[in-house]
Design a protein around this motif. Structure first.
Motif, PDB file in Angstrom:
ATOM      1  N   LYS A 265     -20.570  25.962 -57.499  1.00 24.39           N
ATOM      2  CA  LYS A 265     -21.733  25.128 -57.815  1.00 24.39           C
ATOM      3  C   LYS A 265     -21.619  24.557 -59.221  1.00 24.39           C
ATOM      4  CE  LYS A 265     -25.154  27.174 -54.753  1.00 24.39           C
ATOM      5  NZ  LYS A 265     -26.428  27.906 -54.668  1.00 24.39           N
ATOM      6  N   LEU A 266     -21.115  25.355 -60.141  1.00 25.47           N
ATOM      7  CA  LEU A 266     -20.925  24.886 -61.511  1.00 25.47           C
ATOM      8  C   LEU A 266     -19.970  23.698 -61.532  1.00 25.47           C
ATOM      9  CD1 LEU A 266     -21.215  25.206 -64.635  1.00 25.47           C
ATOM     10  CD2 LEU A 266     -19.242  26.730 -64.496  1.00 25.47           C
ATOM     11  N   GLY A 267     -18.856  23.827 -60.832  1.00 24.04           N
ATOM     12  CA  GLY A 267     -17.873  22.749 -60.774  1.00 24.04           C
ATOM     13  C   GLY A 267     -18.436  21.479 -60.165  1.00 24.04           C
ATOM     14  N   LEU A 268     -19.192  21.645 -59.096  1.00 25.78           N
ATOM     15  CA  LEU A 268     -19.809  20.477 -58.454  1.00 25.78           C
ATOM     16  C   LEU A 268     -20.811  19.804 -59.378  1.00 25.78           C
ATOM     17  CD1 LEU A 268     -20.367  21.782 -54.807  1.00 25.78           C
ATOM     18  CD2 LEU A 268     -18.733  20.056 -55.576  1.00 25.78           C
ATOM     19  N   ARG A 269     -21.545  20.603 -60.132  1.00 28.04           N
ATOM     20  CA  ARG A 269     -22.538  20.056 -61.060  1.00 28.04           C
ATOM     21  C   ARG A 269     -21.849  19.279 -62.178  1.00 28.04           C
ATOM     22  NH1 ARG A 269     -27.354  18.241 -61.010  1.00 28.04           N
ATOM     23  NH2 ARG A 269     -28.634  18.853 -62.738  1.00 28.04           N
ATOM     24  N   ILE A 270     -20.761  19.821 -62.710  1.00 25.21           N
ATOM     25  CA  ILE A 270     -20.000  19.124 -63.756  1.00 25.21           C
ATOM     26  C   ILE A 270     -19.490  17.796 -63.214  1.00 25.21           C
ATOM     27  CG2 ILE A 270     -17.863  19.184 -65.129  1.00 25.21           C
ATOM     28  CD1 ILE A 270     -18.362  22.238 -65.442  1.00 25.21           C
ATOM     29  N   LYS A 271     -18.925  17.832 -62.024  1.00 29.14           N
ATOM     30  CA  LYS A 271     -18.397  16.609 -61.404  1.00 29.14           C
ATOM     31  C   LYS A 271     -19.502  15.573 -61.184  1.00 29.14           C
ATOM     32  CE  LYS A 271     -15.499  15.252 -57.507  1.00 29.14           C
ATOM     33  NZ  LYS A 271     -14.741  15.791 -56.358  1.00 29.14           N
ATOM     34  N   GLU A 272     -20.640  16.038 -60.677  1.00 34.65           N
ATOM     35  CA  GLU A 272     -21.770  15.152 -60.406  1.00 34.65           C
ATOM     36  C   GLU A 272     -22.255  14.466 -61.691  1.00 34.65           C
ATOM     37  OE1 GLU A 272     -26.350  16.252 -59.775  1.00 34.65           O
ATOM     38  OE2 GLU A 272     -25.055  16.950 -58.155  1.00 34.65           O
ATOM     39  N   ILE A 273     -22.418  15.239 -62.748  1.00 33.43           N
ATOM     40  CA  ILE A 273     -22.901  14.681 -64.014  1.00 33.43           C
ATOM     41  C   ILE A 273     -21.846  13.763 -64.627  1.00 33.43           C
ATOM     42  CG2 ILE A 273     -23.623  15.248 -66.366  1.00 33.43           C
ATOM     43  CD1 ILE A 273     -24.808  17.867 -65.158  1.00 33.43           C
ATOM     44  N   ARG A 274     -20.579  14.161 -64.543  1.00 31.59           N
ATOM     45  CA  ARG A 274     -19.497  13.338 -65.085  1.00 31.59           C
ATOM     46  C   ARG A 274     -19.475  11.970 -64.400  1.00 31.59           C
ATOM     47  NH1 ARG A 274     -14.756  12.187 -63.189  1.00 31.59           N
ATOM     48  NH2 ARG A 274     -14.679  13.863 -61.649  1.00 31.59           N
ATOM     49  N   LYS A 275     -19.584  11.967 -63.080  1.00 35.41           N
ATOM     50  CA  LYS A 275     -19.563  10.706 -62.346  1.00 35.41           C
ATOM     51  C   LYS A 275     -20.813   9.873 -62.620  1.00 35.41           C
ATOM     52  CE  LYS A 275     -16.359  11.696 -58.692  1.00 35.41           C
ATOM     53  NZ  LYS A 275     -16.041  11.307 -57.325  1.00 35.41           N
ATOM     54  N   LYS A 276     -21.948  10.537 -62.749  1.00 36.86           N
ATOM     55  CA  LYS A 276     -23.192   9.838 -63.055  1.00 36.86           C
ATOM     56  C   LYS A 276     -23.087   9.123 -64.402  1.00 36.86           C
ATOM     57  CE  LYS A 276     -28.144  10.721 -63.067  1.00 36.86           C
ATOM     58  NZ  LYS A 276     -29.182  11.756 -62.941  1.00 36.86           N
ATOM     59  N   ARG A 277     -22.364   9.725 -65.328  1.00 36.74           N
ATOM     60  CA  ARG A 277     -22.165   9.138 -66.652  1.00 36.74           C
ATOM     61  C   ARG A 277     -20.961   8.184 -66.681  1.00 36.74           C
ATOM     62  NH1 ARG A 277     -26.270  11.265 -68.695  1.00 36.74           N
ATOM     63  NH2 ARG A 277     -26.605  13.431 -69.245  1.00 36.74           N
ATOM     64  N   ARG A 278     -20.382   7.949 -65.498  1.00 32.09           N
ATOM     65  CA  ARG A 278     -19.225   7.051 -65.352  1.00 32.09           C
ATOM     66  C   ARG A 278     -18.078   7.450 -66.281  1.00 32.09           C
ATOM     67  NH1 ARG A 278     -21.101   1.892 -62.790  1.00 32.09           N
ATOM     68  NH2 ARG A 278     -23.299   2.260 -62.385  1.00 32.09           N
ATOM     69  N   MET A 279     -17.793   8.738 -66.283  1.00 30.93           N
ATOM     70  CA  MET A 279     -16.737   9.288 -67.122  1.00 30.93           C
ATOM     71  C   MET A 279     -15.611   9.789 -66.219  1.00 30.93           C
ATOM     72  SD  MET A 279     -16.987  12.505 -69.796  1.00 30.93           S
ATOM     73  CE  MET A 279     -18.039  11.694 -70.966  1.00 30.93           C
ATOM     74  N   SER A 280     -14.402   9.440 -66.557  1.00 34.68           N
ATOM     75  CA  SER A 280     -13.255   9.912 -65.782  1.00 34.68           C
ATOM     76  C   SER A 280     -12.877  11.323 -66.229  1.00 34.68           C
ATOM     77  CB  SER A 280     -12.066   8.981 -65.985  1.00 34.68           C
ATOM     78  OG  SER A 280     -11.602   9.065 -67.320  1.00 34.68           O
ATOM     79  N   GLN A 281     -12.085  11.985 -65.397  1.00 33.27           N
ATOM     80  CA  GLN A 281     -11.576  13.298 -65.790  1.00 33.27           C
ATOM     81  C   GLN A 281     -10.704  13.160 -67.033  1.00 33.27           C
ATOM     82  OE1 GLN A 281      -9.596  14.847 -62.303  1.00 33.27           O
ATOM     83  NE2 GLN A 281     -11.437  15.932 -61.650  1.00 33.27           N
ATOM     84  N   GLN A 282     -10.005  12.066 -67.145  1.00 33.39           N
ATOM     85  CA  GLN A 282      -9.143  11.835 -68.298  1.00 33.39           C
ATOM     86  C   GLN A 282      -9.968  11.742 -69.581  1.00 33.39           C
ATOM     87  OE1 GLN A 282      -6.699   8.346 -68.007  1.00 33.39           O
ATOM     88  NE2 GLN A 282      -5.517   8.864 -69.817  1.00 33.39           N
ATOM     89  N   THR A 283     -11.084  11.027 -69.536  1.00 35.95           N
ATOM     90  CA  THR A 283     -11.945  10.901 -70.710  1.00 35.95           C
ATOM     91  C   THR A 283     -12.538  12.250 -71.078  1.00 35.95           C
ATOM     92  OG1 THR A 283     -12.489   8.639 -70.090  1.00 35.95           O
ATOM     93  CG2 THR A 283     -13.956   9.707 -71.662  1.00 35.95           C
ATOM     94  N   LEU A 284     -13.018  12.982 -70.084  1.00 35.91           N
ATOM     95  CA  LEU A 284     -13.563  14.310 -70.342  1.00 35.91           C
ATOM     96  C   LEU A 284     -12.492  15.219 -70.917  1.00 35.91           C
ATOM     97  CD1 LEU A 284     -15.958  16.250 -70.201  1.00 35.91           C
ATOM     98  CD2 LEU A 284     -15.281  16.789 -67.846  1.00 35.91           C
ATOM     99  N   SER A 285     -11.295  15.124 -70.374  1.00 36.80           N
ATOM    100  CA  SER A 285     -10.168  15.915 -70.860  1.00 36.80           C
ATOM    101  C   SER A 285      -9.915  15.659 -72.338  1.00 36.80           C
ATOM    102  CB  SER A 285      -8.917  15.572 -70.049  1.00 36.80           C
ATOM    103  OG  SER A 285      -7.777  16.129 -70.633  1.00 36.80           O
ATOM    104  N   TYR A 286      -9.922  14.401 -72.709  1.00 33.40           N
ATOM    105  CA  TYR A 286      -9.699  14.016 -74.101  1.00 33.40           C
ATOM    106  C   TYR A 286     -10.797  14.571 -75.012  1.00 33.40           C
ATOM    107  CZ  TYR A 286      -9.198  11.079 -78.236  1.00 33.40           C
ATOM    108  OH  TYR A 286      -9.076  10.633 -79.526  1.00 33.40           O
ATOM    109  N   GLU A 287     -12.045  14.498 -74.550  1.00 35.42           N
ATOM    110  CA  GLU A 287     -13.179  14.914 -75.378  1.00 35.42           C
ATOM    111  C   GLU A 287     -13.286  16.424 -75.552  1.00 35.42           C
ATOM    112  OE1 GLU A 287     -16.981  13.128 -74.825  1.00 35.42           O
ATOM    113  OE2 GLU A 287     -16.124  11.156 -74.429  1.00 35.42           O
ATOM    114  N   ILE A 288     -12.886  17.191 -74.541  1.00 31.57           N
ATOM    115  CA  ILE A 288     -13.054  18.645 -74.645  1.00 31.57           C
ATOM    116  C   ILE A 288     -11.739  19.387 -74.858  1.00 31.57           C
ATOM    117  CG2 ILE A 288     -15.158  18.561 -73.282  1.00 31.57           C
ATOM    118  CD1 ILE A 288     -13.626  19.803 -70.943  1.00 31.57           C
ATOM    119  N   ASP A 289     -10.634  18.661 -74.903  1.00 30.82           N
ATOM    120  CA  ASP A 289      -9.322  19.240 -75.176  1.00 30.82           C
ATOM    121  C   ASP A 289      -8.876  20.257 -74.116  1.00 30.82           C
ATOM    122  OD1 ASP A 289      -6.981  19.272 -76.708  1.00 30.82           O
ATOM    123  OD2 ASP A 289      -7.656  20.980 -77.890  1.00 30.82           O
TER     124      ASP A 289
END
Length: 64
Positions: free
Chosen positions: A5-29
């Motif tokens: 559920k945690l993973g799904l929530r992260i994915k849902e919020i990331r997509k809602k903010r129109r953020m790619s996994q690559q962008t998130l990866s860069y921001e959180i290292d």
């Protein structure tokens, strides 16, 4: 803690903010594959990951 559920929530919020996994990866290292595994529930997220992801997604850890 339900990591699926945690993973799904992260994915849902990331997509809602129109953020790619690559962008998130860069921001959180964290690597893109690690983010993918967390979002799919195949890897447990560390506290460090959860806090960094919440900050990058402009939300709280409670919301995740």
């Amino acid at each position: 803690m339900d990591y699926c559920k945690l993973g799904l929530r992260i994915k849902e919020i990331r997509k809602k903010r129109r953020m790619s996994q690559q962008t998130l990866s860069y921001e959180i290292d964290y690597s893109i594959p690690h983010i993918s595994h967390v979002e799919n529930g195949s890897t447990k997220a560390s506290l460090d990951f959860i806090v960094k992801a919440a900050n990058a997604l402009h939300t709280t850890t409670d919301h995740l």
